[in-house]
Motif scaffolding. Structure first.
Motif, PDB file in Angstrom:
ATOM      1  N   SER A  25     -17.728  37.259 -15.513  1.00  0.00           N
ATOM      2  CA  SER A  25     -19.014  36.613 -15.254  1.00  0.00           C
ATOM      3  C   SER A  25     -20.050  37.033 -16.292  1.00  0.00           C
ATOM      4  CB  SER A  25     -19.514  36.985 -13.859  1.00  0.00           C
ATOM      5  OG  SER A  25     -18.570  36.631 -12.866  1.00  0.00           O
ATOM      6  N   LYS A  26     -20.941  36.133 -16.597  1.00  0.00           N
ATOM      7  CA  LYS A  26     -22.037  36.434 -17.531  1.00  0.00           C
ATOM      8  C   LYS A  26     -23.163  37.109 -16.768  1.00  0.00           C
ATOM      9  CE  LYS A  26     -25.025  34.260 -20.993  1.00  0.00           C
ATOM     10  NZ  LYS A  26     -25.365  32.987 -21.674  1.00  0.00           N
ATOM     11  N   LYS A  27     -23.512  38.329 -17.193  1.00  0.00           N
ATOM     12  CA  LYS A  27     -24.594  39.066 -16.553  1.00  0.00           C
ATOM     13  C   LYS A  27     -25.924  38.789 -17.233  1.00  0.00           C
ATOM     14  CE  LYS A  27     -21.809  42.870 -14.726  1.00  0.00           C
ATOM     15  NZ  LYS A  27     -21.663  44.347 -14.680  1.00  0.00           N
ATOM     16  N   ASP A  28     -25.922  38.762 -18.554  1.00  0.00           N
ATOM     17  CA  ASP A  28     -27.087  38.393 -19.342  1.00  0.00           C
ATOM     18  C   ASP A  28     -26.573  37.890 -20.682  1.00  0.00           C
ATOM     19  OD1 ASP A  28     -26.716  40.690 -21.113  1.00  0.00           O
ATOM     20  OD2 ASP A  28     -27.608  41.901 -19.527  1.00  0.00           O
ATOM     21  N   ALA A  29     -27.464  37.651 -21.647  1.00  0.00           N
ATOM     22  CA  ALA A  29     -27.064  37.047 -22.920  1.00  0.00           C
ATOM     23  C   ALA A  29     -26.014  37.870 -23.653  1.00  0.00           C
ATOM     24  CB  ALA A  29     -28.295  36.848 -23.804  1.00  0.00           C
ATOM     25  N   LYS A  30     -26.010  39.179 -23.459  1.00  0.00           N
ATOM     26  CA  LYS A  30     -25.127  40.054 -24.223  1.00  0.00           C
ATOM     27  C   LYS A  30     -24.007  40.687 -23.397  1.00  0.00           C
ATOM     28  CE  LYS A  30     -28.909  41.384 -27.350  1.00  0.00           C
ATOM     29  NZ  LYS A  30     -28.418  40.680 -28.538  1.00  0.00           N
ATOM     30  N   THR A  31     -24.008  40.504 -22.073  1.00  0.00           N
ATOM     31  CA  THR A  31     -23.120  41.281 -21.219  1.00  0.00           C
ATOM     32  C   THR A  31     -22.308  40.387 -20.282  1.00  0.00           C
ATOM     33  OG1 THR A  31     -24.803  43.031 -21.228  1.00  0.00           O
ATOM     34  CG2 THR A  31     -23.004  43.240 -19.641  1.00  0.00           C
ATOM     35  N   TYR A  32     -20.992  40.659 -20.237  1.00  0.00           N
ATOM     36  CA  TYR A  32     -20.077  39.966 -19.335  1.00  0.00           C
ATOM     37  C   TYR A  32     -19.278  41.029 -18.575  1.00  0.00           C
ATOM     38  CZ  TYR A  32     -21.132  35.868 -22.169  1.00  0.00           C
ATOM     39  OH  TYR A  32     -21.803  34.848 -22.821  1.00  0.00           O
ATOM     40  N   GLY A  33     -19.091  40.840 -17.276  1.00  0.00           N
ATOM     41  CA  GLY A  33     -18.351  41.857 -16.536  1.00  0.00           C
ATOM     42  C   GLY A  33     -18.098  41.488 -15.096  1.00  0.00           C
ATOM     43  N   ASP A  34     -17.167  42.215 -14.476  1.00  0.00           N
ATOM     44  CA  ASP A  34     -16.813  42.013 -13.070  1.00  0.00           C
ATOM     45  C   ASP A  34     -16.095  43.252 -12.552  1.00  0.00           C
ATOM     46  OD1 ASP A  34     -17.557  39.436 -11.902  1.00  0.00           O
ATOM     47  OD2 ASP A  34     -16.315  38.541 -13.477  1.00  0.00           O
ATOM     48  N   TYR A  35     -15.995  43.339 -11.218  1.00  0.00           N
ATOM     49  CA  TYR A  35     -15.082  44.285 -10.604  1.00  0.00           C
ATOM     50  C   TYR A  35     -13.671  43.712 -10.679  1.00  0.00           C
ATOM     51  CZ  TYR A  35     -19.207  46.475  -8.519  1.00  0.00           C
ATOM     52  OH  TYR A  35     -20.411  47.096  -8.320  1.00  0.00           O
ATOM     53  N   VAL A  36     -12.690  44.582 -10.870  1.00  0.00           N
ATOM     54  CA  VAL A  36     -11.286  44.165 -10.887  1.00  0.00           C
ATOM     55  C   VAL A  36     -10.488  45.164 -10.060  1.00  0.00           C
ATOM     56  CG1 VAL A  36     -11.433  43.008 -13.124  1.00  0.00           C
ATOM     57  CG2 VAL A  36     -10.820  45.435 -13.040  1.00  0.00           C
ATOM     58  N   LEU A  37      -9.351  44.697  -9.503  1.00  0.00           N
ATOM     59  CA  LEU A  37      -8.465  45.612  -8.790  1.00  0.00           C
ATOM     60  C   LEU A  37      -7.751  46.507  -9.791  1.00  0.00           C
ATOM     61  CD1 LEU A  37      -6.807  43.398  -6.038  1.00  0.00           C
ATOM     62  CD2 LEU A  37      -8.405  45.280  -5.701  1.00  0.00           C
ATOM     63  N   PHE A  38      -7.655  47.768  -9.454  1.00  0.00           N
ATOM     64  CA  PHE A  38      -6.951  48.718 -10.314  1.00  0.00           C
ATOM     65  C   PHE A  38      -5.486  48.324 -10.430  1.00  0.00           C
ATOM     66  CE2 PHE A  38      -4.023  52.343 -10.052  1.00  0.00           C
ATOM     67  CZ  PHE A  38      -4.202  52.875 -11.309  1.00  0.00           C
ATOM     68  N   THR A  39      -4.962  48.349 -11.650  1.00  0.00           N
ATOM     69  CA  THR A  39      -3.542  48.107 -11.879  1.00  0.00           C
ATOM     70  C   THR A  39      -3.072  48.962 -13.040  1.00  0.00           C
ATOM     71  OG1 THR A  39      -1.892  46.466 -12.525  1.00  0.00           O
ATOM     72  CG2 THR A  39      -4.125  46.119 -13.318  1.00  0.00           C
ATOM     73  N   GLU A  40      -1.815  49.382 -12.974  1.00  0.00           N
ATOM     74  CA  GLU A  40      -1.278  50.247 -14.021  1.00  0.00           C
ATOM     75  C   GLU A  40      -0.867  49.458 -15.267  1.00  0.00           C
ATOM     76  OE1 GLU A  40       1.886  52.444 -12.314  1.00  0.00           O
ATOM     77  OE2 GLU A  40       0.590  53.678 -11.048  1.00  0.00           O
TER      78      GLU A  40
END
Length: 303
Positions: A223-238
């Motif tokens: 997801s776009k958080k602001d003009a410079k930042t994209y991020g999300d929570y993800v499930l932990f996986t090895e």
């Protein structure tokens, strides 16, 4: 003739009597139940070492914030030793703010797997199997197979024995995150830029009986958080992921693509990739950092 008639009546009464005495169904008495209580409380003291989002009003000298600020929804699930679902309860901080974090129940004697899930800002998506604990899980796909957004999610599974000679369960439960956070920061991005960021090998399910994510790996677009930042929570996986950043050139419209391989996500840690997309210099490569304090100020490390 009369003798035959009376004999038939006697025989009929005999069969009716046998059915009443030997074959009538009976309802078994309900099994005796015993009270249980689980507490997921005292958030400020118990979970101060989990994250550091530095929520408003907190002491910024302490980089860790509390579970009391992190959880707004709480689920309780009880399965018996046969794998059958016997009880579920749900609390919302908005409607259960006095008793939020205290779960009371009554269960027949036996051994139970108790699952507690906390999340924010929305309830976690849970798949309940009525007769197979092995299939009970967090599930972040909808009925059409589309990925759902993963909330900040905490979890704990405990095994407890309930019975007349067992100590009354009154357990204080410490929930732990089952997710990580991934964030991509593009230093030279502008608000009008067309950019998307994808992350491969993203788990969509977390099974309670195994305490781990597995199956259903997909590509997730951040997801776009602001003009410079994209991020999300993800499930932990090895399984390490591949992060692909795609941006349209401001002049030609051609796609600029940068790929970062072998990006590992860690439970309760934020992974941050930072770099430039539009610079042609040798320093435009992306760097990666892992922050175990859930903070925004980690020093990037060359990857």
């Amino acid at each position: 003739m009369k003798t035959l008639f009376y004999s038939a009546i006697a025989l009929s009464l005999f069969f009716v009597s046998c059915q009443k005495d030997g074959n009538s169904p009976s309802t078994p008495p309900e099994a005796e139940k015993f009270p249980v209580r689980f507490s997921v409380t005292d958030f400020d003291r118990q979970v101060t070492d989990l994250d550091s989002r530095k929520a408003g009003g907190q002491d910024l000298s302490n980089a860790r914030d509390s579970l009391g600020n992190a959880i707004q929804h709480l689920h309780y699930i009880a399965y018996n030793s046969s794998g059958n679902l016997v009880s579920t309860k749900y609390q919302s901080l908005a409607t259960n703010n006095v008793e939020f974090g205290h779960i009371t129940d009554s269960l027949p004697a036996g051994v139970y797997s108790i699952v507690l899930i906390g999340s924010s800002p929305v309830p976690a998506t849970i798949f309940y199997s009525a007769s197979d604990f092995g299939q009970a899980r967090l599930d972040f796909k909808d009925s059409n197979g589309q990925l759902l957004k993963i909330p900040d999610t905490y979890y704990k599974r405990v095994t407890t024995m309930v019975g007349p000679n067992s100590k009354l369960p009154d357990s204080s439960i410490l929930l732990q995150r089952v997710i990580s956070s991934i964030e991509v920061r593009i230093a030279d991005a502008l608000p009008a830029d067309s950019i998307n960021v994808s992350v491969s090998h993203q788990a969509t399910r977390f099974f309670f009986n195994r305490d781990q994510s597995s199956d259903g790996y997909d590509i997730r677009y951040l997801s776009k958080k602001d003009a410079k930042t994209y991020g999300d929570y993800v499930l932990f996986t090895e399984i390490p992921s591949t992060v692909i950043i795609t941006a349209l050139d401001r002049t030609t419209g051609a796609a600029r693509v940068k790929t970062v391989y072998n990006v590992s996500c860690y439970r309760n840690k934020k992974v941050v990739l930072s770099g430039n997309m539009f610079s042609n210099s040798d320093t435009s490569g992306f760097k990666i950092s892992v922050n175990d304090q859930w903070d925004d100020n980690g020093d990037p490390i060359p990857f």
